[in-house]
Design a protein around this motif. Sequence first.
Motif, mmCIF file in Angstrom:
data_model
loop_
_atom_site.group_PDB
_atom_site.id
_atom_site.type_symbol
_atom_site.label_atom_id
_atom_site.label_comp_id
_atom_site.label_asym_id
_atom_site.label_seq_id
_atom_site.Cartn_x
_atom_site.Cartn_y
_atom_site.Cartn_z
ATOM 1 N N ASN A 170 -10.045 6.594 4.509
ATOM 2 C CA ASN A 170 -8.646 6.820 4.132
ATOM 3 C C ASN A 170 -7.782 6.892 5.390
ATOM 4 O O ASN A 170 -7.399 7.963 5.826
ATOM 5 N N PRO A 190 2.485 1.156 -4.518
ATOM 6 C CA PRO A 190 1.531 0.678 -3.525
ATOM 7 C C PRO A 190 2.194 -0.135 -2.413
ATOM 8 O O PRO A 190 1.658 -0.263 -1.329
ATOM 9 N N ARG A 191 3.376 -0.684 -2.667
ATOM 10 C CA ARG A 191 4.105 -1.454 -1.650
ATOM 11 C C ARG A 191 5.123 -0.605 -0.896
ATOM 12 O O ARG A 191 5.849 -1.115 -0.054
ATOM 13 N N GLN A 229 -3.653 4.380 2.075
ATOM 14 C CA GLN A 229 -4.465 3.189 2.312
ATOM 15 C C GLN A 229 -5.924 3.609 2.262
ATOM 16 O O GLN A 229 -6.308 4.628 2.844
ATOM 17 N N VAL A 250 -10.052 2.014 2.544
ATOM 18 C CA VAL A 250 -10.912 0.915 2.968
ATOM 19 C C VAL A 250 -12.301 1.186 2.415
ATOM 20 O O VAL A 250 -12.911 2.211 2.729
ATOM 21 N N ASP A 257 -2.931 -1.921 -5.437
ATOM 22 C CA ASP A 257 -2.495 -3.298 -5.238
ATOM 23 C C ASP A 257 -3.649 -4.303 -5.215
ATOM 24 O O ASP A 257 -3.513 -5.381 -4.668
ATOM 25 N N SER A 310 -9.641 -3.515 1.955
ATOM 26 C CA SER A 310 -8.659 -2.437 1.934
ATOM 27 C C SER A 310 -7.685 -2.626 0.778
ATOM 28 O O SER A 310 -7.494 -3.734 0.281
ATOM 29 N N ASN A 343 -4.005 -0.407 -1.138
ATOM 30 C CA ASN A 343 -3.054 0.707 -1.115
ATOM 31 C C ASN A 343 -3.027 1.406 -2.461
ATOM 32 O O ASN A 343 -3.174 0.767 -3.501
#
Length: 187
Positions: free
Chosen positions: A41, A62-63, A83, A85, A127, A155, A157
């Motif tokens: 994270n 998410p954007r 974010q 991963v 996303d 990854s 978001n």
Amino acid sequence: MGMSRFNLARGRTAISAACALMCMFAASPAASNRPQVSVQNPAALRFGTFAVPTSGFREVSPRGGISSGGIFALDDTGVGPAQFVVQYDRGNNGRRELNLVIEIVFSAPGTYAQGGLTARLSRYQIDLPGYGAVQPGQVIRIELPNCRQRVCSRSFNLGGRIDVDRNFGGGLVEIPIIVDAAVISVK
């Protein structure tokens, strides 16, 4: 273990939601040459600074889009989605191509209540293609095709909404966002 945080002092709320991660491993993580899956994270879910007279909400997409109601925004710097991963470590330096399927699940976030504050996280959104709004307990499938390195990753978001009710006072709020991950297929 990260947390969703906000600080309310004299009507000001500074919110930043980090995420606690709990991962199920594909194999024992004790040996470094064993395959394993993990979730990192690198960026927390952040809601900025705002005042809440009685109740209100703020939502971050998410954007990075922001919507809110019942609050007074004081500072939007640093507002943004979390974010994540998802990583698979094959545990060796082999170069054989792997096609991986990993499933992750977000647990239902808890409610924070202390002093005159109550806060709840909800409305997760990601996303990743094929997904948008994500319900707690919903299985999210992530594919990592053509993995040839020791560590392959993907990854994404995460956005969400925080609802705050304030009767009096202020304080620091921490709400964990728990993620479980498991390898479903390695071909």
